[in-house]
Design a protein around this motif. Structure first.
Motif, PDB file in Angstrom:
ATOM      1  N   PHE A  99       0.506  -1.071  -0.329  1.00 29.99           N
ATOM      2  CA  PHE A  99       0.721   0.105  -0.340  1.00 29.99           C
ATOM      3  C   PHE A  99       0.543   1.343   0.127  1.00 29.99           C
ATOM      4  CE2 PHE A  99      -4.476  -0.702   2.904  1.00 29.99           C
ATOM      5  CZ  PHE A  99      -5.098  -0.394   1.058  1.00 29.99           C
ATOM      6  N   HIS A 142       0.220   4.901   1.454  1.00 31.99           N
ATOM      7  CA  HIS A 142      -0.938   5.275   1.677  1.00 31.99           C
ATOM      8  C   HIS A 142      -0.380   6.483   2.000  1.00 31.99           C
ATOM      9  CE1 HIS A 142      -3.389   2.627   3.178  1.00 31.99           C
ATOM     10  NE2 HIS A 142      -4.622   4.026   3.922  1.00 31.99           N
ATOM     11  N   GLU A 155      -4.017  11.258  10.476  1.00 31.11           N
ATOM     12  CA  GLU A 155      -4.224   9.785   9.913  1.00 31.11           C
ATOM     13  C   GLU A 155      -5.186  10.483   9.063  1.00 31.11           C
ATOM     14  OE1 GLU A 155      -3.201   6.301  10.352  1.00 31.11           O
ATOM     15  OE2 GLU A 155      -1.323   7.809  10.051  1.00 31.11           O
ATOM     16  N   TRP A 156      -6.568  10.268   9.686  1.00 32.16           N
ATOM     17  CA  TRP A 156      -8.088  11.038   9.298  1.00 32.16           C
ATOM     18  C   TRP A 156      -8.114  12.391   8.657  1.00 32.16           C
ATOM     19  CZ3 TRP A 156     -12.367   7.601  11.348  1.00 32.16           C
ATOM     20  CH2 TRP A 156     -12.077   5.982  10.555  1.00 32.16           C
ATOM     21  N   HIS A 205      -8.069   8.536  -0.088  1.00 32.29           N
ATOM     22  CA  HIS A 205      -8.805   8.760   1.366  1.00 32.29           C
ATOM     23  C   HIS A 205      -9.879   9.589   1.901  1.00 32.29           C
ATOM     24  CE1 HIS A 205      -7.275   7.834   5.629  1.00 32.29           C
ATOM     25  NE2 HIS A 205      -6.876   6.513   5.531  1.00 32.29           N
ATOM     26  N   TYR A 208      -6.813   2.389  -4.501  1.00 32.69           N
ATOM     27  CA  TYR A 208      -7.360   2.051  -2.911  1.00 32.69           C
ATOM     28  C   TYR A 208      -8.420   3.499  -3.393  1.00 32.69           C
ATOM     29  CZ  TYR A 208      -8.789   3.956   1.795  1.00 32.69           C
ATOM     30  OH  TYR A 208      -9.410   4.752   3.013  1.00 32.69           O
ATOM     31  N   TRP A 218      -9.193  -1.392  -4.018  1.00 33.84           N
ATOM     32  CA  TRP A 218      -9.887  -1.537  -2.463  1.00 33.84           C
ATOM     33  C   TRP A 218     -10.600  -0.717  -2.058  1.00 33.84           C
ATOM     34  CZ3 TRP A 218      -8.925  -0.769   2.296  1.00 33.84           C
ATOM     35  CH2 TRP A 218      -8.000  -1.858   3.573  1.00 33.84           C
ATOM     36  N   ASP A 239     -12.217   0.588   1.125  1.00 28.52           N
ATOM     37  CA  ASP A 239     -12.347   0.809   2.852  1.00 28.52           C
ATOM     38  C   ASP A 239     -13.640   0.260   3.590  1.00 28.52           C
ATOM     39  OD1 ASP A 239     -11.733   1.218   5.496  1.00 28.52           O
ATOM     40  OD2 ASP A 239      -9.738   2.532   4.440  1.00 28.52           O
ATOM     41  N   ALA A 296     -14.687   1.104   6.332  1.00 26.11           N
ATOM     42  CA  ALA A 296     -13.946   2.465   7.537  1.00 26.11           C
ATOM     43  C   ALA A 296     -15.081   3.788   7.248  1.00 26.11           C
ATOM     44  CB  ALA A 296     -12.807   3.054   7.274  1.00 26.11           C
ATOM     45  N   GLU A 347      -6.420  -4.776  11.499  1.00 22.51           N
ATOM     46  CA  GLU A 347      -4.725  -4.475  10.816  1.00 22.51           C
ATOM     47  C   GLU A 347      -4.157  -4.689  11.460  1.00 22.51           C
ATOM     48  OE1 GLU A 347      -6.299  -0.191  11.013  1.00 22.51           O
ATOM     49  OE2 GLU A 347      -7.337  -0.904   8.663  1.00 22.51           O
ATOM     50  N   GLN A 360     -13.612   0.616  11.377  1.00 25.83           N
ATOM     51  CA  GLN A 360     -13.132   1.490  12.065  1.00 25.83           C
ATOM     52  C   GLN A 360     -13.913   2.751  12.024  1.00 25.83           C
ATOM     53  OE1 GLN A 360      -8.859   1.931  10.726  1.00 25.83           O
ATOM     54  NE2 GLN A 360      -8.685   3.643  12.765  1.00 25.83           N
ATOM     55  N   TRP A 373      -0.958   5.059   9.506  1.00 28.68           N
ATOM     56  CA  TRP A 373      -0.793   4.527   8.002  1.00 28.68           C
ATOM     57  C   TRP A 373      -0.563   5.285   7.115  1.00 28.68           C
ATOM     58  CZ3 TRP A 373      -2.226   0.010   5.930  1.00 28.68           C
ATOM     59  CH2 TRP A 373      -2.936  -1.429   7.668  1.00 28.68           C
TER      60      TRP A 373
HETATM   61  C1  FUL Z   1      -8.763   1.498   7.604  1.00 30.88           C
HETATM   62  C2  FUL Z   1      -9.107   3.271   7.045  1.00 30.88           C
HETATM   63  O1  FUL Z   1      -9.133   4.149   8.441  1.00 30.88           O
HETATM   64  C3  FUL Z   1      -7.087   3.826   7.192  1.00 30.88           C
HETATM   65  O2  FUL Z   1      -6.904   5.657   7.770  1.00 30.88           O
HETATM   66  C4  FUL Z   1      -5.963   3.110   6.688  1.00 30.88           C
HETATM   67  O3  FUL Z   1      -6.493   3.936   5.225  1.00 30.88           O
HETATM   68  C5  FUL Z   1      -6.764   1.452   6.059  1.00 30.88           C
HETATM   69  C6  FUL Z   1      -6.380   0.569   5.422  1.00 30.88           C
HETATM   70  O4  FUL Z   1      -7.898   0.867   6.663  1.00 30.88           O
HETATM   71  O5  FUL Z   1     -10.091   1.946   7.389  1.00 30.88           O
END
Ligand code: FUL
Length: 513
Positions: A64, A66, A76-77, A115, A161, A200, A202, A204, A247, A274, A317
């Motif tokens: 990956f 990021h 991170e977010w 992201h 992603y 990919w 996510d 989250a 993770e 998440q 990440w």
């Molecule tokens: C999570 C994301 O919230 C993280 O920031 C990251 O991208 C990870 C791979 O997946 O769910």
């Protein structure tokens, strides 16, 4: 007449030595009501990957990247309200990223094209929140292009992603509008950058109980991907590759690739993903036993849904300067490799480029250390040249480096053994096993033994094997080894076997806890 008999014998021998049977494509099987437990288990034993899943399984090790707005805001977010001008790498070189990965043994990379903050690393026509409004290259740069070009040049797989959760888009929460926006972005990514091998999604989403509720049109997303990039696997909130549930990069001891179809439900996947930047996913879910007999016999349909273990080389990440001294060591990365690739799972290792737009020296050092240990470990298969015997058929195929040829048992025997007599005694501490997943995943229990001159002694026992199983154990020295398959869902298969020696004793320690 004699000639005819000879020809017939030849046909029988050839079809016995190279069994061409394959279940590839049989990756979604409905269980009709009224079937007995035994019949369901037999069905499960013949579920196999689709062609695109089979290609993915063979990659074993992917990476990956990021990279994005968070790299520059030290988050991170991101919140989605960041000024695009903050994105300004000083020396971005995607060729360096891909080269570092290639040298580490990685076979495919995935770039975070967008992201959760919604910032696009390509100049999307559908939003102003992208590299086109950054200072980098005067707004003329395209990170997705740079990565895809480098992958093509270095013959590396390329994946994207694209976060479904988007904190910048004004359409997010207005379901039809956002779905159209998301599909437009997908179309750009899947049509303008050549071949895409993995998408990919996510699971989250941190909207919380009073946040925006977006209903994704996942069927439309999937059909679009199938139409535009039929070879691409859709991972995590998708039907081809499963998130292992944590993770950490550490997989389960018992890891089945054949699961009830409900495991593919994107709402379920999102529910376990998440919800908060500071909370790691629920590890209990990651530890659950999936795909065991009691689970699959209660299912309505069974699917091939192999696991992927994602983990970052650093604590976060995204790149953060204060993590420079916290890059995982080569030994830790090797431990993760044995606990993911070695446990019937793909390893997806995140290597986040820094503010310059380069993979940091410390990460490069750890990766090359990891590569060097793995190369030393797998340089010599001590089983090569061994005399093999068994109560099954085609035993020599386990040493021919051809994953399609395989040992199996005759009739409908679900157990069997293989004897391995080495030319001379060897000290070993690693066993590598592979089932022929062209047929399916079947083995449920095995024991590996050595002969100490008087009697057979257990070296190690295991449950599932699947695409690949690597087992580490205290070193044993012997000329005679025996693998016993003690339970299987139908005739067991074994396509490859390896005996190895770790270059350092300390590498045997499992560092998970
Ligand atoms: C999570 C994301 O919230 C993280 O920031 C990251 O991208 C990870 C791979 O997946 O769910």
């Amino acid at each position: 007449m004699e000639k005819l008999i000879c020809v017939l014998c030849f046909i029988v021998i050839v079809s016995f030595t190279k069994d061409v049977k394959t279940n590839i494509g049989n990756n979604n099987v409905t269980i009709k009501s009224g079937l007995t437990e035994k019949e369901i288990i037999r069905l499960a034993a013949n579920v196999a990957p689709s062609e695109r899943q089979y290609q993915w399984q063979q990659l074993e090790f992917t990476a990956f990247f990021h990279f994005g707005m968070n790299t520059f805001t030290d988050r991170e977010w991101g919140k989605g309200d960041e000024d695009p001008k903050l994105f300004n790498p000083t020396a971005l070189d995607a060729r360096q990223w891909v080269k570092v990965c290639k040298e580490a043994g990685v076979k495919q990379v995935i770039i975070t094209a967008k992201h959760h903050d919604g910032f696009c690393l390509w100049p999307s026509k559908y939003t102003e929140h992208s590299v086109k409004n950054s200072l980098w290259k005067g707004g003329k740069g395209d990170v997705v292009r740079d990565v895809s070009d480098a992958c093509r040049e270095m013959e590396m797989g390329f994946g994207i992603y694209l976060s479904p959760w988007d904190r910048n888009s004004p359409f997010y929460g207005d379901s039809p509008k956002y779905n159209a926006y998301f599909m437009n972005q997908l179309t750009e990514l899947l049509t303008e950058y050549g071949k895409v091998d993995e998408v990919w999604f996510d699971g989250a989403c941190g909207e919380g109980p009073n946040g925006k509720k977006q209903v994704y049109d996942v069927d439309a997303f999937y059909s679009l991907i199938r139409k535009l990039q039929p070879g691409a696997v859709i991972a995590i909130a998708g039907p081809d590759v499963r998130w292992i549930g944590s993770e950490s990069g550490y997989g389960r001891e018992t890891e089945w690739s054949v699961l009830p179809v409900e495991a593919q439900n994107p709402d379920e996947i999102a529910a376990h993903s998440q919800k908060d930047v500071n909370k790691v996913p629920n590890l209990d879910w990651g530890k659950q036993l999936l795909g065991v007999r009691s689970v699959i016999t209660a299912a309505k349909a069974l699917v091939w849904f192999p696991a992927e273990a994602d983990v970052s080389i650093r604590p976060g990440w995204f790149y953060h300067t204060n993590n420079d001294s916290l890059v995982k060591t080569p030994e830790r990365l090797v431990d993760i490799y044995f606990s993911s690739v070695g446990k019937n799972s793909g390893l997806l290792l995140n290597i986040p480029p820094d503010k310059r737009g380069l993979i940091h020296e410390n990460d490069v050092k750890s990766l090359s250390g990891m590569r060097s240990i793995l190369e030393k470990t797998f340089a010599t298969n001590y089983a090569t040249g061994a005399k093999l015997s068994s109560d099954g058929i085609r035993v020599n195929s386990i040493l021919d480096n051809d994953k399609l040829t395989f040992w199996t048992t005759a009739g409908d025997k679900e157990t069997g053994y293989i004897l391995i007599s080495l030319p001379k005694a060897q000290r070993i501490d690693v066993l590598s096993l592979q089932e022929n997943i062209h047929i399916g995943q079947r083995i449920e229990k095995f024991t590996f033994e050595y002969y100490d001159g008087n009697q057979w002694k257990t070296v190690i026992q295991g449950t599932t094997i699947g695409y690949k199983r690597l087992l580490r154990f205290a070193p044993v020295t012997s000329r005679e080894f025996r693998l016993k398959i003690e339970a299987s869902r139908l005739n067991p298969t074994l396509s490859e076997l390896g005996l190895y020696k770790l270059p350092l004793d300390s590498l045997r320690i499992n560092m998970e806890h």
